[in-house]
Design an enzyme around this catalytic site. Structure first.
Site, PDB file in Angstrom:
ATOM      1  N   ASP A 177       4.485  -0.863 -22.172  1.00 20.66           N
ATOM      2  CA  ASP A 177       3.259  -1.254 -21.474  1.00 20.66           C
ATOM      3  C   ASP A 177       2.249  -0.097 -21.372  1.00 20.66           C
ATOM      4  O   ASP A 177       2.628   1.031 -21.072  1.00 20.66           O
ATOM      5  CB  ASP A 177       3.591  -1.707 -20.042  1.00 20.66           C
ATOM      6  CG  ASP A 177       4.411  -2.995 -20.014  1.00 20.66           C
ATOM      7  OD1 ASP A 177       5.047  -3.301 -21.029  1.00 20.66           O
ATOM      8  OD2 ASP A 177       4.398  -3.672 -18.976  1.00 20.66           O
ATOM      9  N   HIS A 223      -1.269  -1.000 -20.051  1.00 25.60           N
ATOM     10  CA  HIS A 223      -2.044  -1.467 -18.906  1.00 25.60           C
ATOM     11  C   HIS A 223      -3.365  -0.723 -18.698  1.00 25.60           C
ATOM     12  O   HIS A 223      -3.630  -0.196 -17.615  1.00 25.60           O
ATOM     13  CB  HIS A 223      -1.201  -1.404 -17.628  1.00 25.60           C
ATOM     14  CG  HIS A 223      -0.255  -2.554 -17.511  1.00 25.60           C
ATOM     15  ND1 HIS A 223      -0.681  -3.849 -17.439  1.00 25.60           N
ATOM     16  CD2 HIS A 223       1.102  -2.606 -17.502  1.00 25.60           C
ATOM     17  CE1 HIS A 223       0.374  -4.647 -17.370  1.00 25.60           C
ATOM     18  NE2 HIS A 223       1.458  -3.936 -17.419  1.00 25.60           N
ATOM     19  N   ASP A 271       1.249  -5.913 -23.144  1.00 22.01           N
ATOM     20  CA  ASP A 271       0.642  -5.489 -21.885  1.00 22.01           C
ATOM     21  C   ASP A 271      -0.318  -4.313 -22.084  1.00 22.01           C
ATOM     22  O   ASP A 271      -0.121  -3.215 -21.567  1.00 22.01           O
ATOM     23  CB  ASP A 271       1.706  -5.172 -20.816  1.00 22.01           C
ATOM     24  CG  ASP A 271       2.253  -6.436 -20.180  1.00 22.01           C
ATOM     25  OD1 ASP A 271       1.948  -7.533 -20.685  1.00 22.01           O
ATOM     26  OD2 ASP A 271       2.984  -6.334 -19.175  1.00 22.01           O
ATOM     27  N   ASP A 314      -5.185  -5.050 -18.099  1.00 22.01           N
ATOM     28  CA  ASP A 314      -4.957  -5.251 -16.653  1.00 22.01           C
ATOM     29  C   ASP A 314      -4.476  -3.966 -15.977  1.00 22.01           C
ATOM     30  O   ASP A 314      -3.844  -3.131 -16.586  1.00 22.01           O
ATOM     31  CB  ASP A 314      -3.943  -6.365 -16.370  1.00 22.01           C
ATOM     32  CG  ASP A 314      -4.535  -7.753 -16.548  1.00 22.01           C
ATOM     33  OD1 ASP A 314      -5.771  -7.862 -16.528  1.00 22.01           O
ATOM     34  OD2 ASP A 314      -3.751  -8.703 -16.714  1.00 22.01           O
ATOM     35  N   ARG A 315      -4.768  -3.905 -14.687  1.00 18.83           N
ATOM     36  CA  ARG A 315      -4.304  -2.826 -13.832  1.00 18.83           C
ATOM     37  C   ARG A 315      -5.047  -1.509 -14.006  1.00 18.83           C
ATOM     38  O   ARG A 315      -5.611  -1.003 -13.078  1.00 18.83           O
ATOM     39  CB  ARG A 315      -2.791  -2.569 -13.987  1.00 18.83           C
ATOM     40  CG  ARG A 315      -1.916  -3.641 -13.423  1.00 18.83           C
ATOM     41  CD  ARG A 315      -2.179  -3.836 -11.965  1.00 18.83           C
ATOM     42  NE  ARG A 315      -1.036  -4.329 -11.245  1.00 18.83           N
ATOM     43  CZ  ARG A 315      -0.761  -3.991  -9.991  1.00 18.83           C
ATOM     44  NH1 ARG A 315      -1.526  -3.162  -9.355  1.00 18.83           N
ATOM     45  NH2 ARG A 315       0.262  -4.495  -9.389  1.00 18.83           N
ATOM     46  N   ASN A 318       3.019 -10.515 -21.480  1.00 20.27           N
ATOM     47  CA  ASN A 318       2.636 -11.565 -20.541  1.00 20.27           C
ATOM     48  C   ASN A 318       1.219 -11.378 -20.010  1.00 20.27           C
ATOM     49  O   ASN A 318       0.601 -12.330 -19.548  1.00 20.27           O
ATOM     50  CB  ASN A 318       3.625 -11.647 -19.374  1.00 20.27           C
ATOM     51  CG  ASN A 318       3.763 -10.344 -18.645  1.00 20.27           C
ATOM     52  OD1 ASN A 318       3.953  -9.293 -19.261  1.00 20.27           O
ATOM     53  ND2 ASN A 318       3.665 -10.364 -17.339  1.00 20.27           N
ATOM     54  N   HIS A 319       0.680 -10.166 -20.092  1.00 18.87           N
ATOM     55  CA  HIS A 319      -0.696  -9.959 -19.639  1.00 18.87           C
ATOM     56  C   HIS A 319      -1.726 -10.304 -20.717  1.00 18.87           C
ATOM     57  O   HIS A 319      -2.922 -10.291 -20.443  1.00 18.87           O
ATOM     58  CB  HIS A 319      -0.895  -8.522 -19.156  1.00 18.87           C
ATOM     59  CG  HIS A 319      -0.381  -8.320 -17.760  1.00 18.87           C
ATOM     60  ND1 HIS A 319      -1.186  -8.367 -16.650  1.00 18.87           N
ATOM     61  CD2 HIS A 319       0.872  -8.104 -17.303  1.00 18.87           C
ATOM     62  CE1 HIS A 319      -0.462  -8.179 -15.567  1.00 18.87           C
ATOM     63  NE2 HIS A 319       0.795  -8.015 -15.928  1.00 18.87           N
ATOM     64  N   HIS A 332       8.633  -8.449 -25.808  1.00 19.19           N
ATOM     65  CA  HIS A 332       8.030  -7.882 -24.608  1.00 19.19           C
ATOM     66  C   HIS A 332       8.950  -7.998 -23.388  1.00 19.19           C
ATOM     67  O   HIS A 332       9.193  -7.039 -22.679  1.00 19.19           O
ATOM     68  CB  HIS A 332       6.694  -8.544 -24.291  1.00 19.19           C
ATOM     69  CG  HIS A 332       6.081  -8.017 -23.020  1.00 19.19           C
ATOM     70  ND1 HIS A 332       5.599  -6.730 -22.946  1.00 19.19           N
ATOM     71  CD2 HIS A 332       5.942  -8.552 -21.792  1.00 19.19           C
ATOM     72  CE1 HIS A 332       5.165  -6.514 -21.710  1.00 19.19           C
ATOM     73  NE2 HIS A 332       5.367  -7.596 -20.983  1.00 19.19           N
ATOM     74  N   ARG A 390      12.252 -17.050  -7.374  1.00 18.42           N
ATOM     75  CA  ARG A 390      10.908 -17.632  -7.297  1.00 18.42           C
ATOM     76  C   ARG A 390      10.887 -19.098  -7.669  1.00 18.42           C
ATOM     77  O   ARG A 390       9.888 -19.772  -7.489  1.00 18.42           O
ATOM     78  CB  ARG A 390       9.963 -16.900  -8.251  1.00 18.42           C
ATOM     79  CG  ARG A 390       9.738 -15.473  -7.869  1.00 18.42           C
ATOM     80  CD  ARG A 390       8.783 -14.805  -8.845  1.00 18.42           C
ATOM     81  NE  ARG A 390       8.917 -13.372  -8.706  1.00 18.42           N
ATOM     82  CZ  ARG A 390       9.432 -12.575  -9.618  1.00 18.42           C
ATOM     83  NH1 ARG A 390       9.835 -13.052 -10.775  1.00 18.42           N
ATOM     84  NH2 ARG A 390       9.537 -11.296  -9.405  1.00 18.42           N
ATOM     85  N   HIS A 402       7.970  -4.355 -20.245  1.00 18.16           N
ATOM     86  CA  HIS A 402       7.793  -5.321 -19.154  1.00 18.16           C
ATOM     87  C   HIS A 402       8.169  -4.815 -17.766  1.00 18.16           C
ATOM     88  O   HIS A 402       7.617  -5.268 -16.775  1.00 18.16           O
ATOM     89  CB  HIS A 402       8.579  -6.595 -19.466  1.00 18.16           C
ATOM     90  CG  HIS A 402       8.229  -7.770 -18.591  1.00 18.16           C
ATOM     91  ND1 HIS A 402       6.931  -8.146 -18.345  1.00 18.16           N
ATOM     92  CD2 HIS A 402       9.001  -8.647 -17.905  1.00 18.16           C
ATOM     93  CE1 HIS A 402       6.934  -9.203 -17.562  1.00 18.16           C
ATOM     94  NE2 HIS A 402       8.170  -9.527 -17.266  1.00 18.16           N
TER      95      HIS A 402
END
Lengths: 355, 357
Positions: free
Chosen positions: B51, B53, B79, B82-83, B111-112, B162, B210, B237
């Site tokens: 990642d 990011h 990834d 983001d962030r 996933n991002h 990933h 979850r 990840h």
């Protein structure tokens, strides 16, 4: 761990940079407060057994040139002026500013997230996976010392104690679910030959915790909702010390955020701590759990207020003007969300300490 | 066609490209990716990156320590956005490099790399801020995400994804048949590949607390490796403080390449350099690194270090006697030198103090 050697050898390529950092650091004059502060705050598990043999002069708002306050980090050895940023506030990422006022001492520590060993150990103790970013060494501590320098009263905020209050071994039907959980389950059931799989270690994955700080004291706090935090007093006077840190943070597998943050500000006659748990589960719920601790140095009183605020995702979304280009930016703004949630619980506790 | 060299030069300097140029780059990028299969084969030597990011300056650091393309073959595990503060710069430079050296660099979808996720975790907001309130660049870039490949096999023995494994994927064949040109769905094999995590206490698949998503255990890994004749699985990840993590003695490896994640985690990062697939001690190594100096400057933007602006509480310079004044000047100079390299506006900037209630 032994397997690591068989397969893969790891090397650190940035030794040179570290060396140069060390060299640079060694040029900084040693300050008397430094070693004490680090000793104090090194172990996250330690109870506040602190050797207080350093004299702590009362802090005046005007920093005197001769003062070398053991507790208050920002002062320069040479002239007593406040150094911003303080040398310890740079890399490596350890940062432990502190301040003392009369018989009160405030210590804060910020360190990197837990390493894999600490994580493993903590997960074993807790029995569930800890948040992706657990700042297990971060803490805010306030001590009230008696005349003989022993600790009369203290409050301590840290991630580990907060995580201990997260519910585990919960009946899965009581757990929050992500918005698409039902679709997900349905999609699975249509597959042939798919054995039934249970939820693994059912725990409150949103990391909701009623943590209000860890108090060590002979004198218990009593519930007294008539005691209000004097906001007018907090709006005047200059801030002598401020810190803001995260205790833990998790993105909930891209389903939102759970964030425990703490802020402290110290004025010459009082201090205020705000610990805020912020939870957003996308398309499901918002929660804001606020703990405010107000300490009056002169009246020697402590007021702790705990509030649970909550709103459904939909309720919050309806309050956002969709015309704005980036509506979700507001949903990341903890203060804005807190203002737009409903209060579902409130409690105030009070303690009067002796002089 | 745009001048790739010129774009690359600009990107290396951290400059933004115009919307029109981004549009052309994205178009060529999609043209290139659509030819790639879901499962791509690569040969060693290859350097695997986890990642990023949006930590653009740390990506440049990776090129510094791991070699600049095309000298090094790169496999990125996803990834990219983001962030961090520089998602746009990060993804754009990767797109340009891919266009320039298509066989030297491969990008897996994380996933991002999804419209939904980037709305929530910063990339969308960054695009609006950097392109004058227009979401066009975000649309262009997220459209290309639908074309990114899902997995890579190195030397027929190392499987790279990933996130992790899926109960719906027993063999590579089941990945090959996925229709990947779409937004990442919430359920199914494509979702699991980018989202699932290993858990060393598990043997089989289990559902996460979850209510959606899987964790996978040792039996799952063993079965997958033996059925497909692989040695190990490399994935990203999950944040790890040390920059990498070995699960089950290295059967599953996590590579994390964003040092001091979000400019506050203080973690190390690594890239995994794989030289051959003989699985010997010299076959691969983790090249571990810390945040780059430029990224550290961004860290300094983040810290409010508990001290208050001295101008409020300090004696007025006029009130200081001559000697103190001299000392103060010396200190100023001393600390300026200490923070050498930090831009003027950050230098000695007082942390933000907040009258919160």
């Amino acid at each position: 761990m032994t397997d690591r050697k068989i397969n893969i050898d790891s090397i650190h390529i940035d030794n040179a940079r570290k060396m140069s950092q060390l060299t640079q650091k060694s040029r900084i004059p040693a300050r008397p407060g430094q070693s004490m502060t680090t000793n104090l705050t090194q172990k996250w598990s330690s109870s506040p057994k602190v050797a207080h043999h350093v004299s702590v002069p009362a802090l005046s708002t005007k920093t005197s040139t001769s003062s070398h306050n053991s507790c208050s980090n920002p002062q320069c050895d040479h002239c007593g002026s406040v150094i911003v940023p303080a040398p310890v506030a740079t890399l490596p990422l350890t940062d432990a500013p502190s301040i003392s006022i009369g018989n009160w001492e405030v210590f804060t520590t910020r360190k990197p997230i837990l390493n894999s060993q600490d994580t493993e150990q903590l997960e074993k103790t807790l029995g569930f996976p800890i948040p992706e970013m657990t700042f297990g060494h971060n803490k805010v501590q306030v001590f009230k010392l008696s005349e003989d320098r022993s600790i009369e009263w203290s409050i301590d905020f840290n991630a580990i104690d907060a995580l201990k209050m997260v519910r585990k071994n919960v009946d899965p039907s009581e757990l929050l679910q992500v918005s698409y959980a039902q679709d997900w389950v349905n999609a699975r059931q249509h597959r042939k030959g798919d054995e039934i799989m249970e939820i693994f270690r059912p725990f409150d994955w949103s990391y909701t915790s009623d943590y209000k700080g860890t108090i060590t004291s002979e004198v218990p706090m009593t519930i007294d909702n008539s005691k209000a935090i004097p906001t007018s007093k907090l709006q005047t006077g200059s801030i002598l010390f401020f810190n803001d840190m995260i205790l833990f943070e998790d993105e909930l597998g891209d389903n939102g955020i759970s964030l425990l943050n703490i802020k402290i500000r110290v004025m010459k006659d009082c201090l205020l701590i705000l610990q805020r748990l912020f939870l957003r589960v996308d398309n499901v719920i918002f929660r804001v759990y606020d703990t405010r601790v107000y300490i009056d140095f002169e009246k020697l009183e402590v007021i702790r207020e705990f509030k649970r605020l909550e709103a459904s995702y939909q309720e919050i979304r309806l309050q956002i003007n969709v015309g704005t280009g980036d509506p979700r930016a507001l949903m990341r703004d903890t203060a804005w969300v807190a203002d737009h949630c409903k209060e579902v619980f409130k409690e105030r506790e009070y303690v009067q300490l002796s002089g | 066609m745009v001048d790739l060299d010129q774009c690359l030069e600009q990107s290396y300097e951290g400059k933004l490209l115009s919307e029109i140029v981004v549009e052309q780059l994205c178009f060529s990028f999609k043209e290139l990716l659509i030819k790639d299969p879901n499962v791509l084969h690569m040969r060693t030597p290859v350097t695997v990156v986890g990642d990023i990011h949006g930590q653009f300056y740390d990506l440049l650091e990776i090129f510094k320590i791991g070699g600049t393309p095309p000298q090094t073959n790169y496999l990125f595990l996803g990834d990219y956005v983001d962030r961090g503060f520089h998602s746009v710069e990060t993804i754009i430079i990767l797109i340009i490099l891919k266009l320039k050296y298509p066989s030297r660099i491969h990008l897996i979808r994380g996933n991002h790399e999804s419209r939904q996720i980037t709305l929530n975790y910063g990339f969308y907001t960054e695009c609006l801020t950097k392109y004058g309130g227009s979401s066009r660049v975000w649309e262009l870039i997220t459209d290309t995400f639908d074309y990114l490949i899902l997995s890579v096999i190195i030397d027929d023995s190392i499987f790279c994804i990933h996130g992790g494994l899926s109960p719906n994927i027993q063999s590579i064949e089941s990945i090959k048949v996925i229709d990947r040109y779409k937004e990442i769905p919430h359920e199914g094999p494509m979702a699991d590949l980018v989202w699932s995590d290993p858990d060393i206490e598990l043997l089989n698949f289990q559902i996460s607390s979850r209510g959606a998503g899987y964790q996978f255990g040792l039996n799952v890994v063993n079965k997958f490796l033996s059925e497909n004749k692989f040695d190990k699985i490399i994935r990203a990840h999950q944040l790890c403080n040390e920059g990498y993590q070995l699960h089950w003695g290295g059967k599953v490896v996590t590579v994390w390449s964003a040092p001091n994640y979000c400019y506050r985690c203080g973690n190390m990062a690594s890239i995994m350099e794989i030289f051959d697939s003989f699985n010997g001690p010299e076959s691969s190594r983790f090249n571990i690194f810390d945040a780059s100096p430029s990224s550290n400057q961004e860290y300094l933007k983040f810290i409010g270090s508990g001290m208050v602006d001295p101008s409020n509480h300090q004696q007025d310079p006029d009130e200081l006697d001559e000697e103190s004044q001299k000392r103060k000047e010396f200190d100023d100079q001393f600390f300026n030198e200490y923070f050498n390299g930090i831009p003027k506006e950050l230098d000695r900037k007082a942390p933000q103090v907040e009258y919160f209630l």
